[in-house]
Design an enzyme around this catalytic site. Sequence first.
Site, PDB file in Angstrom:
ATOM      1  N   GLY A   8       0.843  -1.190   0.000  1.00 32.54           N
ATOM      2  CA  GLY A   8       0.000   0.000   0.000  1.00 32.54           C
ATOM      3  C   GLY A   8       0.878   1.240   0.000  1.00 32.54           C
ATOM      4  N   GLY A  11      -0.122   5.189  -0.994  1.00 31.06           N
ATOM      5  CA  GLY A  11      -1.099   6.010  -0.271  1.00 31.06           C
ATOM      6  C   GLY A  11      -0.467   7.211   0.426  1.00 31.06           C
ATOM      7  CD  GLN A  12      -2.495  11.416   4.603  1.00 32.41           C
ATOM      8  OE1 GLN A  12      -3.260  10.595   5.112  1.00 32.41           O
ATOM      9  NE2 GLN A  12      -2.399  12.649   5.042  1.00 32.41           N
ATOM     10  CG  ASP A  34      -0.215   0.947  -4.305  1.00 33.08           C
ATOM     11  OD1 ASP A  34      -0.177   1.561  -3.224  1.00 33.08           O
ATOM     12  OD2 ASP A  34      -1.274   0.832  -4.983  1.00 33.08           O
ATOM     13  NE  ARG A  36      -3.729   2.609  -5.196  1.00 33.68           N
ATOM     14  CZ  ARG A  36      -3.722   3.469  -4.204  1.00 33.68           C
ATOM     15  NH1 ARG A  36      -4.678   4.365  -4.101  1.00 33.68           N
ATOM     16  NH2 ARG A  36      -2.760   3.460  -3.301  1.00 33.68           N
ATOM     17  CB  ILE A  54      -1.821  -7.025   0.000  1.00 36.07           C
ATOM     18  CG1 ILE A  54      -1.198  -7.546   1.290  1.00 36.07           C
ATOM     19  CG2 ILE A  54      -3.166  -6.405   0.235  1.00 36.07           C
ATOM     20  CD1 ILE A  54      -1.046  -6.504   2.371  1.00 36.07           C
ATOM     21  CE1 TYR A 142      -9.356   2.939   8.629  1.00 37.63           C
ATOM     22  CE2 TYR A 142     -10.021   4.336  10.456  1.00 37.63           C
ATOM     23  CZ  TYR A 142      -9.050   3.893   9.587  1.00 37.63           C
ATOM     24  OH  TYR A 142      -7.786   4.409   9.666  1.00 37.63           O
ATOM     25  CE  LYS A 146      -6.955   0.966  10.642  1.00 36.06           C
ATOM     26  NZ  LYS A 146      -5.847   0.369   9.881  1.00 36.06           N
ATOM     27  CB  ILE A 172      -1.710  11.474   9.017  1.00 34.95           C
ATOM     28  CG1 ILE A 172      -1.553  10.483  10.168  1.00 34.95           C
ATOM     29  CG2 ILE A 172      -0.340  11.905   8.499  1.00 34.95           C
ATOM     30  CD1 ILE A 172      -0.804   9.245   9.843  1.00 34.95           C
TER      31      ILE A 172
HETATM   32  N1  SER Z   1      -7.697   9.317   9.027  1.00 31.40           N
HETATM   33  C1  SER Z   1      -8.561   8.204   9.287  1.00 31.40           C
HETATM   34  C2  SER Z   1      -9.935   8.477   8.832  1.00 31.40           C
HETATM   35  O1  SER Z   1     -10.350   9.614   8.911  1.00 31.40           O
HETATM   36  C3  SER Z   1      -8.592   7.914  10.749  1.00 31.40           C
HETATM   37  O2  SER Z   1      -7.590   7.053  11.081  1.00 31.40           O
HETATM   38  O3  SER Z   1     -10.621   7.582   8.445  1.00 31.40           O
END
Ligand code: SER
Length: 315
Positions: A8, A11-12, A34, A36, A54, A142, A146, A172
């Site tokens: 991955g 990504g950001q 990745d 893509r 993956i 999500y 986690k 982030i």
């Molecule tokens: N940045 C993530 C989200 O907003 C949170 O971990 O989904």
Amino acid sequence: MKRILIVGAGGQIGTELVPYLQKHYGYDNVVAADLRDDMVAKMSEMAITEKLDILDINAFEAVVKKYNIDAIFNMVALLSATGEKNPELAWKINMGALLNSLALAKEYKTALFTPSSIGAFGENTPHDDTPQDTVMRPNTIYGVCKVSGELLSDYYFTRFGVDTRSVRFPGIISNGALPGGGTTDYAVEVFYEVLKHKHYTCPIPPDTYMDMLYMPDALNAITQLMEADPTKLVHRNSFNITCMSFTPTQLFEKIKQRIPDAVFDYDVDPVKAQISASWPNKLDDTCAREEWGWNPQWDIDAMVDDMLDKISKKL
Ligand code: SER
């Protein structure tokens, strides 16, 4: 950590983690993977690159073997807002990526880093100074992934001795690749919109506090934790970390101090509003500070100055 695989990687976080790890561990010791094609093409200009799904464990295993990998960074995830649009897909990707990473980490005795998130907490969690060990009943798929991921990673550590480690990332903020599909994305988007159009319409209610972290601190957190003395780690999956906590109003005030004609308004997204209300206002990150020396450097003013500077140059 000598031979690192980042999955991955486009990504950001991945796009900044790759050069950061290259600097610390050597160009030849970092492999960026990745799914893509556009990401693979872009990454291949700056790193050893593999196109990899993956979820295909045989292909994943081949890459681990080919490069003699001893540390996997699993950065694959559908984020919170995207996850709500297709919960089954979010579970399939987020848990599939983790399960395959754990299986290979066990088989090839690699270390494994997988980020958790403030999204692992939910409405019943204490919202202020959220403790390291507390109620975890998230309200999003999500978050469910986690929490499940934290449990599974701790299970692989205690049952099989796999060196799994993780931090609960806040939102982030960064000026490289854009985040996508998260609830905290507003705190990045606003900088681009204000610099381009002097105007930003925010999807998060004005007084919602969320924890945030600037990318340089996020990158430090990852390596610091992965290099930490294992005998000092009471926790593993996953550590609360934070650096700043603010509301949209507070962030926009800081931007307005620097760009006085910037205009802000709100068009609240009900899904994002509900998610952000269920998340902590501010985490307590004492355990990370005590167990591996977490010590973030950036505050909101320094971050806003740096974001405006870097993004205006980029635009
Ligand atoms: N940045 C993530 C989200 O907003 C949170 O971990 O989904």
